[in-house]
Design an enzyme around this catalytic site. Structure first.
Site: not given
Ligand code: FMN
Ligand code: FAD
Ligand code: FES
Lengths: 304, 265
Positions: A129, A265
């Site tokens: 994170c 997302t």
């Molecule tokens: C608003 C938001 C909150 C997220 N919270 C977490 C989290 O609590 N723990 C975690 O491991 N990843 C978290 N992520 C990362 C996502 O799980 C993911 O790894 C990352 O967004 C890439 O995937 P995507 O492009 O499909 O969103 C978060 C992403 C977003 C956008």
């Protein structure tokens, strides 16, 4: 057609999961998606004690992406176990808890608290994170510290352990090797890319926390590359994510070496993105006469 | 809650830089309450990526039409302005918690700053439905930079409410802001029900003017991603019991909050 996949001991009826932090506890999207159709629900990052998260603004749109600095707002593990898990038990879907901590002891204590907890199929260990001052990405940025967290978590639980890796490193393959040796059953990648945006009107950073994590279609090529490298480095299953918005996106990850994928997302844009990705994968298998999804995993590596 | 592509039946300029869009949406029109919002996709492409939150400005249940009044503020709303009658727009909603309605006879003050009139228009329409022709106890205060910049002013007047206006440049009505205007007209005695929507400085000064008013409700804005309470991005600070800050989520706990529960400082 066989869609079932095994992610380090977690049996998913299909390869499509939700990315942590983008799907709440699942219930927020239950009006749009039958949660029982999903391969797995990965819930918001959970810490030992409740956390309020970062000050506003927490989100900023960028070209084909978003920067977020939520800062792991969550109600704490006890509330997750008592309040949220029971609501998910009516759905026929494995629930994976994403855990985060400031110290190695935090991770170990969460892992032992969740061990044997009804309705928990596995743990995703967030050592990536970018939005917290302590812990988080610091652990995931070096193979040794990443391995140390995973070793302690492994010792504290019988649950399947998935290490969630950060792309903000020189060699993601080296970190993957470290966590695999430390006993991770699977890896998931990528978490967000550290980024920043400035509001030129106020001449201030656009996010309350100054920096944030970039996600969405903009990061997809970086994520596909990361899956490709990790697949060549370790033998444990990979859950791939980063900018997946359609079945063709998801298939790229699978061909790069991911056994499962997670949609993040894209849920914000299209609340039915997960099921649409799943249906698109099904059509692709049918059209190409592929009986088992596992035939496609890592397909792009052939001859390279 | 619906996620649908809706047919655009109207998309016209009401005053420079502000437009009214009507969508054919029978279920949505039945379900929507004043203060709730729609989460609108302004383009089919990946840039801009996120939806834009826009209030329900009116739900015509008989015709099955939902209206949005919007200010062209940037990339997304600019694209929305180009949408033509007959096109389809992808909409999620109705979302959030709206205003609680008054009972017939309650004294009411409604304060709108600029585009803040959007959700209040629907509220006023509902108040008219509850009160009938006798709306003497309802005072409406609308403000903007200039008189010609107050959207849908004539339409609010046509509903039969007594409308007081405030402008920054003094081009119409009171010279000053809507909160100062309401102070002057009401003589500091606010009625049982106060409803407001507008820019943050306006809500802050209303908070100071109202103190601990038990029923005053305001609509809040914050940048949103999901709109359904999943991403935890759209926070606003609420009065905390302890030392740690406490946040509510505008999309789910709001956008309408009791003013006295908020920490606007
Ligand atoms: C608003 C938001 C909150 C997220 N919270 C977490 C989290 O609590 N723990 C975690 O491991 N990843 C978290 N992520 C990362 C996502 O799980 C993911 O790894 C990352 O967004 C890439 O995937 P995507 O492009 O499909 O969103 C978060 C992403 C977003 C956008
Ligand atoms: C609950 C709610 C109801 C709203 N109702 C209305 C309405 O009825 N009419 C109207 O004209 N406007 C309304 N707004 C404000 C509207 O959402 C923004 O003006 C709009 O998102 C701007 O998008 P843009 O692409 O044109 O601007 P840009 O500045 O290009 O937007 C960039 C990003 O910032 C976000 N953003 C920018 N300004 C705001 C803002 N004020 N609030 C929230 N997000 C913002 C956008 O959503 C986008 O993600 C409302 C906002 C909220 C939170
Ligand atoms: S916009 Fe996602 S929680 Fe409010």
């Amino acid at each position: 057609m066989k869609l079932e996949v095994n992610i380090g001991g977690i049996i998913m009826k299909n390869p499509v999961a939700t990315a942590s932090g983008t799907f709440g506890f699942g219930l927020e999207y239950a009006g749009f998606v039958d949660l029982s159709r999903l391969g797995a629900v990965v819930v918001k990052g959970t810490t030992r004690l409740p956390r309020p998260g970062n000050p506003a603004p927490r989100i900023c749109e960028t070209p084909a992406g978003v920067l977020n600095a939520i800062g792991l707002e969550n109600p704490g593990v006890e509330a997750v176990v008592e309040k949220y898990l029971p609501c998910l038990k009516d759905y026929d879907v494995p629930v994976i808890i994403n855990i985060a901590g400031d110290t190695v002891e935090d991770y170990a204590s969460l892992a032992s608290r969740l061990d044997g907890c009804q309705g928990v199929a596995g743990l995703e260990v967030n050592i990536s994170c970018p939005n917290v001052k302590k812990g988080g990405m610091l652990f995931g940025s070096d193979p040794d510290s990443a391995a140390e967290v995973i070793r302690e978590v492994r010792a504290a639980t019988r649950l399947p352990v998935i290490a969630k890796l950060s792309p903000n490193v020189t060699s993601i393959a080296a970190v993957a090797e470290g966590v695999a040796r430390a006993g991770a059953d699977a890896v998931s990648l990528i978490n967000t890319l550290l980024g920043m945006s400035i509001d030129i009107k106020s001449r201030r950073p656009a996010l309350g926390n100054v920096m944030g994590g970039l996600s969405g279609p903009a990061v997809r090529p970086v994520a596909v590359r990361a899956v490709w490298q990790v697949y060549r480095a370790v033998g444990i299953p990979i859950m791939g994510m980063g900018g997946i918005a359609s079945a063709s996106d998801a298939l790229q990850f699978i061909m790069a070496g991911a056994s499962a994928v997670a949609v993040g997302t894209a849920n914000f844009v299209n609340p039915r993105a997960t099921v649409e990705v799943l249906e698109g994968i099904e059509s692709y298998l049918l059209e190409n006469n592929i009986r088992d999804i596992s035939q496609l995993v890592g397909a792009a590596h052939q001859g390279i | 809650m619906y996620s649908k592509k809706l047919r655009v039946v109207k998309n016209v300029e009401v005053i420079p830089g502000h437009r009214l869009m009507g969508l054919e949406a029978h279920e949505l029109a039945m379900a929507a309450a004043p203060g709730q919002f729609l989460h609108v996709r302004c383009s089919e492409t990946l840039d801009p990526l996120l939806r834009r939150p826009i209030s329900v400005c009116l739900a015509d249940r008989e015709r099955g039409t939902v209206y949005m009044l919007y200010r062209i503020a940037g990339k997304g709303t600019e694209l929305l302005a180009r949408v033509k009658k007959g096109d389809f727009v992808d909409v999620l909603g109705p979302l959030g918690r709206g205003y609680s309605l008054p009972q017939k006879g309650d004294g009411v003050a409604v304060l709108g700053g600029g585009i803040g009139i959007a959700p209040l228009y629907f509220l006023l329409e509902c108040i008219k439905g509850i009160y009938g022709p006798d709306t003497d106890g309802v005072s409406v205060f609308l403000g903007a930079a200039a008189y010609t910049a107050i959207p849908v002013l004539d339409q609010v007047r046509a509903m039969g409410f007594s409308v007081h206006t405030a402008t920054d440049d003094g081009s119409g009505g009171f010279k000053g802001n809507v909160v100062q205007l309401a102070e002057e007209v009401l003589g500091g005695r606010y009625p049982d029900r106060v409803y407001a929507c507008g820019p943050l400085p306006m809500l802050k000064s209303l908070g100071q003017a109202l103190g601990d008013h038990p029923a005053a409700e305001v609509s809040m804005e914050e940048h949103m991603a999901c709109g359904v309470g999943a991403c935890l991005s759209c926070i606003c600070r609420v009065r905390a019991k302890g030392e740690e800050p406490e946040y509510a989520h505008v999309c789910k706990d709001g956008p309408v909050f009791k003013l006295r529960d908020l920490c606007l400082a």
